[in-house]
Each structure stands twice: as structure tokens, then as C-alpha cells.
Motif scaffolding. Sequence first.
Motif, mmCIF file in Angstrom:
data_model
loop_
_atom_site.group_PDB
_atom_site.id
_atom_site.type_symbol
_atom_site.label_atom_id
_atom_site.label_comp_id
_atom_site.label_asym_id
_atom_site.label_seq_id
_atom_site.Cartn_x
_atom_site.Cartn_y
_atom_site.Cartn_z
ATOM 1 N N THR A 186 5.791 19.552 10.673
ATOM 2 C CA THR A 186 6.071 20.526 11.728
ATOM 3 C C THR A 186 6.740 19.821 12.909
ATOM 4 O OG1 THR A 186 3.999 20.173 12.913
ATOM 5 C CG2 THR A 186 3.975 21.824 11.147
ATOM 6 N N SER B 128 5.080 32.895 10.781
ATOM 7 C CA SER B 128 3.682 32.735 11.199
ATOM 8 C C SER B 128 2.853 32.138 10.076
ATOM 9 C CB SER B 128 3.083 34.073 11.657
ATOM 10 O OG SER B 128 2.725 34.853 10.572
ATOM 11 N N ASP C 200 8.239 25.259 13.009
ATOM 12 C CA ASP C 200 7.355 25.416 14.174
ATOM 13 C C ASP C 200 6.448 26.638 13.979
ATOM 14 O OD1 ASP C 200 6.056 25.522 16.543
ATOM 15 O OD2 ASP C 200 7.808 26.099 17.749
ATOM 16 N N ALA D 53 -0.213 29.272 20.121
ATOM 17 C CA ALA D 53 0.635 29.652 21.264
ATOM 18 C C ALA D 53 0.017 30.839 21.986
ATOM 19 C CB ALA D 53 2.043 29.983 20.783
ATOM 20 N N ALA E 83 4.053 27.309 15.748
ATOM 21 C CA ALA E 83 3.577 27.661 17.109
ATOM 22 C C ALA E 83 2.067 27.905 17.116
ATOM 23 C CB ALA E 83 4.337 28.877 17.644
ATOM 24 N N SER F 74 0.181 34.348 17.158
ATOM 25 C CA SER F 74 1.306 33.449 17.494
ATOM 26 C C SER F 74 2.431 33.577 16.472
ATOM 27 C CB SER F 74 0.822 32.002 17.512
ATOM 28 O OG SER F 74 -0.303 31.873 18.336
ATOM 29 N N ARG F 75 3.647 33.483 16.955
ATOM 30 C CA ARG F 75 4.816 33.512 16.073
ATOM 31 C C ARG F 75 5.690 32.301 16.370
ATOM 32 N NH1 ARG F 75 2.090 36.501 13.939
ATOM 33 N NH2 ARG F 75 2.421 38.632 13.236
ATOM 34 N N GLY F 76 6.166 31.632 15.323
ATOM 35 C CA GLY F 76 6.997 30.453 15.500
ATOM 36 C C GLY F 76 8.372 30.654 14.897
ATOM 37 N N SER F 77 8.965 29.574 14.400
ATOM 38 C CA SER F 77 10.346 29.684 13.896
ATOM 39 C C SER F 77 10.655 28.578 12.888
ATOM 40 C CB SER F 77 11.329 29.572 15.066
ATOM 41 O OG SER F 77 11.153 28.310 15.688
ATOM 42 N N GLN G 2 3.327 20.214 17.908
ATOM 43 C CA GLN G 2 2.679 21.491 18.237
ATOM 44 C C GLN G 2 2.128 21.435 19.661
ATOM 45 O OE1 GLN G 2 2.669 24.437 16.025
ATOM 46 N NE2 GLN G 2 4.416 23.072 15.769
#
Length: 636
Positions: free
Chosen positions: A117, A361, A507, A512, A509, A489-492, A120
Amino acid sequence: MYKTGSEGLNRPSLPTSIQAMLLAAYSVLTLLTLIRAVLSAQYFQRSVDLPQVAYDFIVIGGGTAGGVVGSRLGEIRDHRVLVIEAGPSNQDVFDSQVPGLSHNIGYRTQFDWNFTTTPQNHVNNTILSYPRAMILGGCSSHNEMTYTRGSQDDYDRWAATTGDDNLSWKNILPYIQKVEKWSTPNDPNLPEDDHFNSSVHNKDGMIGVTAPYFPHPFNDLLLNATREMNDEFPFLLDLNSGKPIGLGWGQASIAHGLRSSSATAYLAHANDNVHILLNTHVTRILPSTNQSHDFRTVEFTSGPEATARHTLTAEKEIILSGGAIGSPQLLLLSGIGPREELEELGIEVIIDNPSVGRNFSDQVSVPVSFSTTLPPTDFDQMEALSQWKLDGTGRLALARHLSPIGWVRLAATSEPFKDGSPDPTGGQNSPHLEFFFGGISSLNDSTGIGNPPPATKITAVEQAGVISTTRTENNLSLQIDVVDVNPVSRGSIKLSGPSLFDPPLIDPALLASSLDTAILTEGIRSLQRLWSSSAFSEHISGFSTPAPLSTQTEDIVEYIKHASTPFGHGVGSCSMAPRGAEWGVVDPEFKVRGLKGLRIVDASVIPFIPSGHTQAPVYAIAEWASNVIRSTYEGL
Ligand SMILES: Cc1cc2nc3c(=O)[nH]c(=O)nc-3n(C[C@H](O)[C@H](O)[C@H](O)COP(=O)(O)OP(=O)(O)OC[C@H]3O[C@@H](n4cnc5c(N)ncnc54)[C@H](O)[C@@H]3O)c2cc1C
């Protein structure tokens, strides 16, 4: 491989006529097996070995979903199907067959993409490993085989979000069932009565599913606790009934002591019009004619060292099944994604779609351990291997050391929601938390009891205690992953460079959203309440990891912030959206927005993570998607 025959048995000899009949039957069977082998899917190690260049469908990624789609499309005899997989065949990988050996291949091996990752931010800037399989069958060939469909709310929410009722629980259930072939465990001494509800299962599907278990006093204590604390911890007869709330028995994709995967259950039985090209990386998807948005050409190579690139064009469609990391990565490399991001890397923008790689996610897992006087679950691997080879039973026929699983739905009045935070689940049938009971051992995990992990680089596997480095005798601990199964949380997923071999920026996230931390904190508190039941209180006492943690909330929060890891169930990075929507990556027919000839079928299209482990939902939607694709061409 263990033998199932009757070799060595001392039987009285049979009359000659019966012997002749048996011999004839045996010969017919052998012939049928040979014919079947000749008519089965064909495997190729290199692209130059392919007998043809014309294919109707090219499936990118022979993983969990890709295996289903490839074999289902090949059921139409006229379809010429090519499945391209970056990894090798599963067939010679012994550890992928033996359920109890999955850890040997699941992490940091040649069968893993070995991703990590990005740091974080909310987990002490830690970089964590993010395993993804690179082997035929994808993650279904190396995962831990826990088999959970999720809750009915997950599918209903998905249907509501995309405006397509085909995805609702009631409509997707036949496809969930189509996947499953309920199998009785090999060991007759471990009857499965009361371990599942037969009325919600199917015996005629593809993937073998069982409720295998290991007899241990923990099991009975847990059942006693469900009686004692029924409100918070009801007994759950079947976690695949659509309402996974409570404590009950785990189910696994195992049949007759062997892992059942998309490679063993689907591709290995596919027709001979399905060709499987191994050890081949697809590097881009290209328009099939200049200046068109008709994306039916794949560019591929034999690996990171190779300079040559080759192309093949599908006559009908390409189905991208590269998984939650691989699929957005390939779209981005092909010029389909957020304009600014692509331009920065010098990639020509073909479709500006800001949703590609967003909405990623994963569930958040926190490993915790408690001191216990219960017996260890450790076992002698060599003995277990002999047992497995003999008759496919024993500890290596199981995926886990402790067989139960727990799912907890927090009350609307509980601490995390006191500030008015909305419920992140799909509804009342869905849990917020999972207790994934690991094992009981005196082996310390490498975080070291009371020894915080370094803040810079630590792998998920080390954090989760899979690799044990020191042994502390007389200090048995019960190890559990407390998992936030419906994270907010939402990442990318982004690119770090313009080549497939530049590692993607993953990521998730983690944490987050502070609601995720609050839910995990309440999860640890909930476990403490479980251990305070009279069933457990004599056997399980305070934390051993984190230690010397007090039970103060701030200490628990601090621990969560340094021990959290992704649970390996990433979804949503090529999210499905309603037809005609301005957002999202695919429509409900799995077609990539703004393009022709390209669909995506895998975990990346699932908009919300299901309330459980992800392989069963991925199989189910791959079955549904195969149906959608086939119905486009059948009758033409
Ligand atoms: C270590 C681990 C343990 C897990 N344990 C469980 C569990 O116990 N139960 C559960 O339900 N879920 C589990 N999961 C999650 C689950 O297995 C996955 O969510 C699911 O299998 C994903 O399916 P998929 O088809 O989306 O992707 P995958 O199965 O990952 O398939 C993608 C395939 O595409 C190939 N590919 C990608 N890019 C390219 C390219 N450019 N060219 C060629 N091929 C490519 C990959 O090599 C791979 O084979 C686990 C995951 C991991 C990593």
C-alpha cells in the motif's frame, strides 16, 4: 495426492464374469476420462504456442471471476475463448491444493503480485503488504477459502444504487446457488449436523463448499456463550442465509479435502474451445481501429524482462477480470481514467473518466490476542501431511485452526453512533464487525507482545501474526482478527508510472473515517464482553496483545491506529453505476462507460464491500455477468 482407492485391502476374489464386467466398466471410464481430457480447455505456456489468432472473446485475468466467465462463455461451442493469465497454472502447485497450506503461497511468493500500500496516514504512515494472486484461479487459488455470501442487504443496496433489480438478493440468489456444490466433509468422525442449514444450500453447482471443523473446547464454550448472551451474540446456524449476524460455524471452499477454486472447478472442466494462455501479462487494451472507442485489442508480453509486445483482437468482446487492483490499473494504462492523472504520466487520454480507480475500499482488520488456559491449536505439520495424503482428512484438510466465526451488529444506540453518524451497513441484516478466530498458540506474533511494530515499513502478514518469530512457553494466547466489515473510508488505485510493471499506488485509506476506528473500538469492547460470559471467564483473561494495554478507550484507539491492516477484500475501484450515469466505470451490463467491446467482471465493479469475505459474491456476479454476456450473442 492422497489415494481414494482400495489398494492393499485383502478381499475375497470375485467370480470371473463379475471381474470381466468390472474390467469393461473400468475401460469405458478410462476412455471417457481420456476423451474428456482431450475435449477440455487447452493450456498454453507461451503465446507462440497458440494454435490460432482468431478469438471471439478474450478474458484478461484467469482469476476468480475470469475463470467463471471464460468457462461459461466456452459452453457455447461456437465461441472461441482465450483466457490470458499473468501467472502459472495452479495444477502443479501442491500448496494450492492442500487447504491447510494456503499461507505458503498467499503472501510474498512467486504466486503473488507482491504489492504494497501507500503509507497509510491514519495507521502511523505504515506501508502494508497487499497480497493479490498471480496464478491461474487468481485469489481463489491462494486465499484462505472462507466462504461467505454476505448479507441480503448488500445485494439490495447494490441493486438500489445501480437501479438494476437483477442484482437484488432475490434475483441474484439463483446465481449464488449456481456456484455452490455442497460437499460432505471427508472425515466421517466429524458429522456436519447442526453446522449449517441445508435448505439454503445447493448440491449441484461448481465450487465445493463444506463446513469443515476441528473439535476443540473453544467450540462448545462459544455455543454456551450464545445461549447466555443471546442478545449480543445469538447462535447463527448458517452464515450464508442472507442474515449473517451471530456466532456459528465457518464454511469453506473445500471439497473432499481439496481446495476448490475457479481453476479447479470451472477452468479445468471448460470445453476445448477455451484456450488458457499462462505466464502472459496484458500491458494495455487498445482501440481495434484508429480513432475508435471500440476496445477489443489486447497488447501483451511474457513478463517484466521481455521487450517484445504482441497484440490480439477479439472478434466480439474483451472481458477484463484483473481484480480490484489489476482492472483499474489496466484501464489507466490504456488511457481510460482521470485526465490530469494520466497526463501527468504522459499517457494519452482516450476517455476522461474520474471514477476509474476511485471508491476503492477494503475492510479493516485489527489482530488482538487474549491470554487463555484453553489448549493450543498447534499441530505437527508432517503428521498432518501424512494424514492428508492418506485420506484427505486431518488438520491440513481444514483452512483454519478454530472453525467458528462471529458477526456482530452494533445497536443504533452504541458508542460509534452516539454522535449521529449514519449506519454504514446496507441494513438491519448486516453486521458491522466480524470476529475471525485464528488459533491458540504460545507462538508470539512478530509484533512481539508489548512490542509495538516499527512505524515505517511492516507487512500485513507480520502484523497479523502469520509469521511467528519467537516462542514464549506457558503464554498461550487466543488470536483473533477484529474486522470492520462495512468500512466508511474510501481510497484509490493510481499509477506510479506508465508501465504495467511500475507498481500501482494502492491506497485503501484505512481509518480515514473516524467512524471506522470507533466501530473497531466497539468491536474490541464487544469481544471483552464475550470473554466475560460465564462460559469463557475462567478460560480467557486480559489482552496479551496489545499489552500492557489497559482497557482505557484511548489505549485501544492508539493500538488500532498502529495495528490495522487491510483484510484483503478490496472492491469498488471500477464501480458499477446506473445506465447513463455521469459517474462510475461500468453499467449494470458490466460495459465500460463510453466504450464499445469492453466489459469488466470482477471484484472491482462491486460498489460496496459485501458484509463478509469476497470470493462468494465475486463468483456469483461472474455467473450473472456470464449470463448477461451470453444472452447478447445467443440466438444471433
Ligand atoms: C491472501 C488473501 C486471502 C483471502 N482470503 C479469502 C477468504 O478466505 N475468503 C474469501 O471469500 N475471500 C478471500 N480473499 C479475497 C478473495 O479471494 C478475492 O476478493 C476474490 O477472489 C477476487 O476475485 P477477482 O476475480 O476480482 O480477482 P482475482 O481472483 O485476484 O483475479 C485476478 C486475476 O487477474 C490476473 N491479472 C491481473 N492483471 C493482469 C494482467 N495485466 N495480465 C494478465 N493477468 C492479470 C491476476 O494474476 C489474477 O489471476 C482473500 C484475498 C487474499 C489476497
